[in-house]
Design a protein around this motif. Structure first.
Motif, PDB file in Angstrom:
ATOM      1  N   UNK A 190       4.570  41.538 -38.014  1.00 38.13           N
ATOM      2  CA  UNK A 190       4.653  42.294 -36.754  1.00 38.13           C
ATOM      3  C   UNK A 190       4.594  41.337 -35.558  1.00 38.13           C
ATOM      4  N   UNK A 191       3.660  40.384 -35.623  1.00 37.05           N
ATOM      5  CA  UNK A 191       3.492  39.444 -34.511  1.00 37.05           C
ATOM      6  C   UNK A 191       4.743  38.614 -34.280  1.00 37.05           C
ATOM      7  N   UNK A 192       5.265  37.978 -35.363  1.00 38.08           N
ATOM      8  CA  UNK A 192       6.385  37.058 -35.123  1.00 38.08           C
ATOM      9  C   UNK A 192       7.696  37.771 -34.836  1.00 38.08           C
ATOM     10  N   UNK A 193       7.786  39.061 -35.130  1.00 36.65           N
ATOM     11  CA  UNK A 193       9.035  39.737 -34.806  1.00 36.65           C
ATOM     12  C   UNK A 193       9.007  40.360 -33.403  1.00 36.65           C
ATOM     13  N   UNK A 194       7.917  40.153 -32.675  1.00 38.26           N
ATOM     14  CA  UNK A 194       7.881  40.680 -31.299  1.00 38.26           C
ATOM     15  C   UNK A 194       8.679  39.750 -30.389  1.00 38.26           C
ATOM     16  N   UNK A 195       9.292  40.357 -29.379  1.00 45.83           N
ATOM     17  CA  UNK A 195      10.024  39.538 -28.429  1.00 45.83           C
ATOM     18  C   UNK A 195       9.028  38.699 -27.629  1.00 45.83           C
ATOM     19  N   UNK A 196       9.301  37.403 -27.515  1.00 46.42           N
ATOM     20  CA  UNK A 196       8.396  36.553 -26.734  1.00 46.42           C
ATOM     21  C   UNK A 196       7.283  35.965 -27.578  1.00 46.42           C
ATOM     22  N   UNK A 197       7.358  36.147 -28.895  1.00 46.90           N
ATOM     23  CA  UNK A 197       6.282  35.634 -29.755  1.00 46.90           C
ATOM     24  C   UNK A 197       6.337  34.109 -29.897  1.00 46.90           C
ATOM     25  N   UNK A 198       7.519  33.497 -29.535  1.00 49.62           N
ATOM     26  CA  UNK A 198       7.650  32.039 -29.715  1.00 49.62           C
ATOM     27  C   UNK A 198       6.568  31.297 -28.932  1.00 49.62           C
ATOM     28  N   UNK A 199       6.178  31.855 -27.799  1.00 52.44           N
ATOM     29  CA  UNK A 199       5.167  31.168 -26.986  1.00 52.44           C
ATOM     30  C   UNK A 199       3.872  31.027 -27.791  1.00 52.44           C
ATOM     31  N   UNK A 200       3.548  32.034 -28.586  1.00 51.66           N
ATOM     32  CA  UNK A 200       2.347  31.979 -29.420  1.00 51.66           C
ATOM     33  C   UNK A 200       2.477  30.925 -30.492  1.00 51.66           C
ATOM     34  N   UNK A 201       3.669  30.866 -31.100  1.00 51.71           N
ATOM     35  CA  UNK A 201       3.894  29.865 -32.148  1.00 51.71           C
ATOM     36  C   UNK A 201       3.791  28.468 -31.558  1.00 51.71           C
ATOM     37  N   UNK A 202       4.401  28.266 -30.383  1.00 51.89           N
ATOM     38  CA  UNK A 202       4.374  26.889 -29.864  1.00 51.89           C
ATOM     39  C   UNK A 202       2.965  26.534 -29.399  1.00 51.89           C
ATOM     40  N   UNK A 203       2.188  27.527 -29.002  1.00 51.28           N
ATOM     41  CA  UNK A 203       0.790  27.250 -28.667  1.00 51.28           C
ATOM     42  C   UNK A 203       0.062  26.724 -29.905  1.00 51.28           C
TER      43      UNK A 203
END
Ligand code: PHE
Length: 457
Positions: A190-203
């Motif tokens: 659910x988290x990674x398929x949200x729009x804008x989730x890349x910012x969380x991954x790069x964090x």
């Protein structure tokens, strides 16, 4: 007559129970917020190093103490040493079990209460993080709410320990842990398929080394202990129900991998969601109870996912609390000859009484401070920052120096003959870490906790 001591019915039963002990509020509540506060990826790297060079060696040592003696922490030291000091170290573990369980169950109670909050749709009003925080504060200042869910959680914990090792703890873990893994997986997707989730991954992936200093290294080290349930005999007690042909180094490695993977996936699930809805990742201890509910309202399917999240948190806390209560119960059963059922009821009640002032620290007793801390913070600090590192330090000294290393190796070899033959270097490395690295590093953490390092530097 003493009943025959129980054993795990299967290897996987032990692994899941021990992983259940390790995986708890530490992984899902604490790890993400300390990562958020200490620079994301760089903190994770430091933490992984701590787990590998201290966590794993001490975990092996603890399980070995239990498996060799088939006893609770006090009985284990009694079986291997005549010295009152070492028996006292076991006693300190039992006391830590009481203390940690008493405040741990208060927070776990919030998780239970939040399943109901989520199911009642109460999160839908949280258009800002601030509103979510206000709601949380109004709940924890409500004595009936906090004591009620604390009691409910304690009863759930007692239920599993009451049923014994195979029918209670093992069966409970074999059912609950896979559910936990599935829920976590769903929330990560659910988290990674949200729009804008890349910012969380790069964090999580881009290190910010400027945030790493002595303080954050010590936080990582202290957390390594807490998350692996080390330093108070929980793993020792679980190890005491193992059989002589189980491979301890391998089992320890598997437990560590599960614990670490769960912490990392929880980090991914939480940060992708928090970043995607534009909330602050460094919210601290409130991350799970304010930021997460405010995050879920903003995402499609949030109602459903928020219920799943708090079920996940409750299961994680429950399998850890069970291991804490088991330490205390095993002591009264082995050493004082109590029967398990009586021990669970009486000791559960004692933990409840001990937890009450912690629960009331958020309301009635909020202004009542000892050394500048309320009761909850005091017990948490004493147990997590003083007793666990001290216990871990003494356990590594006992196994490294006092027990006699040839006996240590002989006992460790049982069930791990292959490893000893094919990879003797692994065993040598373990010996080196346990004897030299772990005690020194843990000692530094302890000095830091006591504020002694700050006095010197
Ligand atoms: N490991 C548990 C967690 O991460 C906490 C715990 C500490 C459990 C010590 C047992 C003993 O939440």
């Amino acid at each position: 007559m003493q009943e025959k001591r129980e054993q795990w019915s299967s290897k996987i039963g032990f692994i899941l129970a021990a992983a259940g002990s390790a995986i708890g509020l530490g992984n899902i509540w604490k790890f993400p917020y300390i990562t958020g506060q200490n620079g994301g990826a760089s903190f994770i790297i430091v933490y992984l190093i701590c787990i590998a060079i201290i966590g794993l060696p001490v975990l092996i040592a603890e399980i070995l103490l239990g498996r060799t003696t088939h006893r609770n922490p006090v009985g284990a030291f009694k079986a291997l040493s005549k010295s009152k000091f070492w028996i006292g170290v076991g006693g300190m573990g039992v006391v830590s079990g009481f203390l940690i369980l008493s405040f741990y169950s208060v927070i776990a109670g919030w998780a239970v209460g939040y399943i109901i909050e989520a199911a009642n749709g109460n999160f839908s009003q949280f258009s800002t993080g601030e509103l979510a925080a206000n709601h949380f504060n109004s709940l924890i200042t409500n004595v009936t709410w906090i004591v009620g869910y604390f009691t409910a959680f304690m009863l759930m914990t007692m239920f599993f320990v009451y049923l014994g090792i195979q029918k209670g703890i093992e069966l409970g873990s074999v059912i609950m842990m896979p559910i936990l893994f599935i829920l976590l997986f769903i929330l990560m997707v659910r988290g990674i398929t949200l729009e804008g989730s890349e910012a969380g991954i790069s964090f999580l992936l881009n290190p910010d080394w400027s945030k790493i200093n002595a303080q954050s290294i010590l936080i990582a080290l202290g957390h390594a202990f807490f998350t692996l349930s080390l330093g108070m005999g929980a793993m020792l007690t679980y190890g005491s129900y193992m059989s002589k042909d189980d491979n301890i180094p391998l089992a320890s490695f598997q437990i560590i991998i599960l614990d670490t993977v769960v912490a990392l996936i929880a980090g991914v699930a939480i940060f992708t969601s928090v970043f995607a809805v534009g909330l602050d990742p460094s919210a601290g201890p409130g991350l799970v109870f304010h930021t997460i509910p405010a995050t879920f309202v903003k995402m499609p399917g949030g109602y459903f996912f928020s219920i799943l999240f708090f079920i996940l948190l409750t299961i994680a806390a429950l399998t850890s609390a069970i291991s804490l209560l088991e330490v205390v119960v095993a002591y009264f059963v082995d050493e004082l000859g109590w029967n398990r059922k009586k021990a669970v009821i009486i000791l559960g009640f004692v933990v409840f009484l001990l937890g009450l002032p912690s629960a009331l620290s958020f309301n009635l007793l909020a202004d009542y401070k000892i050394w500048g801390k309320n009761f909850f913070d005091l017990v948490d600090f004493l147990a997590s920052n003083i007793l666990l590192p001290t216990g871990g330090l003494l356990i590594s000294i006992f196994v490294g120096y006092v027990w006699g290393f040839d006996k240590v190796l002989l006992n460790l070899k049982s069930g791990a003959e292959n490893l000893f033959e094919k990879h003797p270097k692994i065993i040598l490395t373990w010996k080196f870490f346990l004897k030299y690295l772990s005690p020194v590093l843990i000692f530094v953490v302890l000095l830091q906790s006591l504020g002694i390092l700050e006095l010197i530097f």
